[in-house]
Design an enzyme around this catalytic site. Structure first.
Site, short mmCIF file in Angstrom:
data_model
loop_
_atom_site.label_atom_id
_atom_site.label_comp_id
_atom_site.label_asym_id
_atom_site.label_seq_id
_atom_site.Cartn_x
_atom_site.Cartn_y
_atom_site.Cartn_z
N GLU A 4 0.99 -1.13 0.23
CA GLU A 4 0.32 -0.12 0.14
C GLU A 4 1.31 0.84 -0.12
O GLU A 4 0.36 2.84 -0.61
CB GLU A 4 -0.97 -0.09 1.39
CG GLU A 4 -2.03 1.19 0.67
CD GLU A 4 -3.45 0.34 2.14
OE1 GLU A 4 -2.61 -0.30 3.33
OE2 GLU A 4 -3.70 1.37 2.46
N HIS A 18 7.89 -26.00 0.91
CA HIS A 18 7.39 -26.87 -0.06
C HIS A 18 6.59 -26.87 -1.13
O HIS A 18 5.27 -28.04 -0.84
CB HIS A 18 7.29 -28.15 0.63
CG HIS A 18 8.37 -28.98 2.40
ND1 HIS A 18 9.07 -30.03 1.49
CD2 HIS A 18 8.72 -28.56 3.41
CE1 HIS A 18 9.62 -30.26 2.70
NE2 HIS A 18 9.46 -29.35 3.45
N LYS A 53 -13.09 2.50 -1.85
CA LYS A 53 -14.37 2.89 -0.65
C LYS A 53 -15.23 4.12 -1.28
O LYS A 53 -16.40 3.79 -0.82
CB LYS A 53 -13.56 3.26 0.12
CG LYS A 53 -12.57 2.61 1.10
CD LYS A 53 -11.63 3.48 2.72
CE LYS A 53 -11.43 2.51 3.04
NZ LYS A 53 -10.58 3.50 4.16
#
Ligand code: PA5
Length: 405
Positions: free
Chosen positions: A252, A279, A395
């Site tokens: 961000e 893995h 938003k």
């Protein structure tokens, strides 16, 4: 000219300029001052919460929850904490219901945390919880001074605490946002700040970490087109949420349009946990495109003696080499082996941070180390490290959609 940074002066001059910019930035960016704050008001407020409260629930998202979550989950397995801490940070109905079945709502205190004081997720969850427990005493609100949330809290006569206006969400872990939930659970917040203060002092006094941080930042900036994916490979499950915090901080802060050009650029954070990601994701680092740097994090002393027993398994005698080996030694051997394997490739940048122990002081140092590093890289790649227009855009659209629905 696209997505390219050109450094026309020598490295030393670039680093000196970046350091000076950060020194100056302290006047306007609030997080730098947080390690030096007096924690008395937070500790005093924490004492006002009734002793019968056994659970603290943070209602908040992004920078309003990830910092405390990282510290709490780092310490939880090794430290006897006085209360449980939960994070209500999603609108996923299954998760909300599940969380609420795990706690006694009457014995919980809720911290509603939102810097802006208007975040949809936070208020959707708050409204639901408030409908179940409509008692202002069960809530503390943490927000920017004079935000709509502060006005609301005053309206219902609930307690409000502030975070400094100049401290951004993802840089707020060492403010009231992170410190209050942690203090309420018995975390030693002074030790946390002590660790942050130590690295801050060393950095600004141009001690050893100053050079390390400047060299690292310069590397990320200079090579941002090739090594644009920056993996944090932590060899302890206790650091799982630290990795989430890092992903937010790095992504961000550093994914932006440049300040002095129209170019978009960014560094992509990846959080990995060893040994399990050995893995899985490791293959991609080892043999995939050469676009990743890797920082390993090791814990030097797990302060744990859990040991593999001296047992021979028929047909598996070759694994007797494990016998009597402490797990703490094994996990660090695994980390060393992966680092060694990556080094043999010759073109994968790696470095390693060693944390002496799992305690408040050392996670405080690590948090502030990453905040400083992020600020330095942001300065060098010429972005505004502290805004988040991309997050804000989503938003705004959601709020419009909600009006229409
Ligand atoms: O770092 C940020 O600024 C964001 O991630 C915010 O923390 C997040 O969007 C939550 O915002 P607020 O604290 O205003 O509710």
């Amino acid at each position: 000219m696209n997505n390219q940074l050109f450094f026309t002066t020598d490295d030393q001059t670039i680093k000196q300029r970046a350091f000076e910019a950060i020194e100056q930035e302290q006047e306007s960016i609030g997080y730098y001052a947080l390690p030096d704050q007096d924690t008395t008001p937070i500790k005093t407020y924490a004492k006002t919460i009734d002793a019968s409260v056994d659970t603290i629930v943070v209602i908040g998202i992004g920078g309003s929850s990830l910092g405390a979550k990282a510290v709490y989950n780092f310490l939880k397995p090794v430290k006897k904490l006085s209360r449980k801490l939960y994070f209500c940070e999603t609108t996923d109905p299954i998760e909300i219901s599940d969380l609420l079945t795990n706690i006694s709502i009457e014995k919980a205190h809720f911290l509603v945390i939102s810097k802006s004081g208007t975040t949809v997720e936070t208020f959707a969850i708050y409204k639901y919880i408030y409908s179940l427990r409509p008692d202002a005493c069960a809530y503390t609100f943490i927000t920017d001074p004079n935000s709509p949330l502060e006005q609301y809290a005053k309206e219902i006569n609930a307690s409000v605490l502030h975070l400094p206006h100049t401290v951004g969400g993802r840089f707020s872990v060492l403010s009231t946002v992170g410190l209050l939930p942690l203090a309420l659970c018995g975390v030693d917040i002074d030790a946390l700040l002590k660790g942050a203060k130590a690295i801050k002092a060393e950095f600004f006094a141009q001690g050893v970490c100053n050079d390390t941080l400047l060299n690292k930042a310069l590397f990320y900036a200079k090579h941002h087109t090739q090594y644009h994916i920056n993996c944090l490979f932590a060899y302890s499950e206790t650091l799982k949420y630290f990795c989430e915090w890092y992903v937010q901080l790095w992504g961000e802060s550093l994914g932006k349009r440049q300040r002095h050009s129209a170019s978009h650029l960014g560094l992509t954070p990846i959080g990995l946990i060893g040994p399990k990601d050995q893995h899985s994701f490791l293959q991609l680092i080892m043999e995939g495109t050469r676009d990743k740097s890797v920082t390993f994090i090791k814990i030097e002393d797990f302060e744990d003696t859990l040991t593999i027993p001296d047992i021979t398994l028929p047909h598996l005698e070759s694994l007797d080499t494990l016998n009597n080996l402490p797990f703490s030694k094994l996990i660090n051997m695994q980390c060393d082996s992966v680092m060694e394997a990556l080094k043999t490739q010759g073109d994968i940048p790696i470095d390693c941070i060693t944390i002496p122990r799992v305690d408040e002081e050392h996670i405080g140092t690590l948090l502030f180390y990453y905040e400083l590093l992020t600020s330095l890289v942001g300065e060098l790649i010429d972005v505004n490290t502290y805004d988040q227009p991309g997050v804000e855009a989503g938003k705004i659209i959601l709020k419009k959609k909600l009006q229409r629905s």
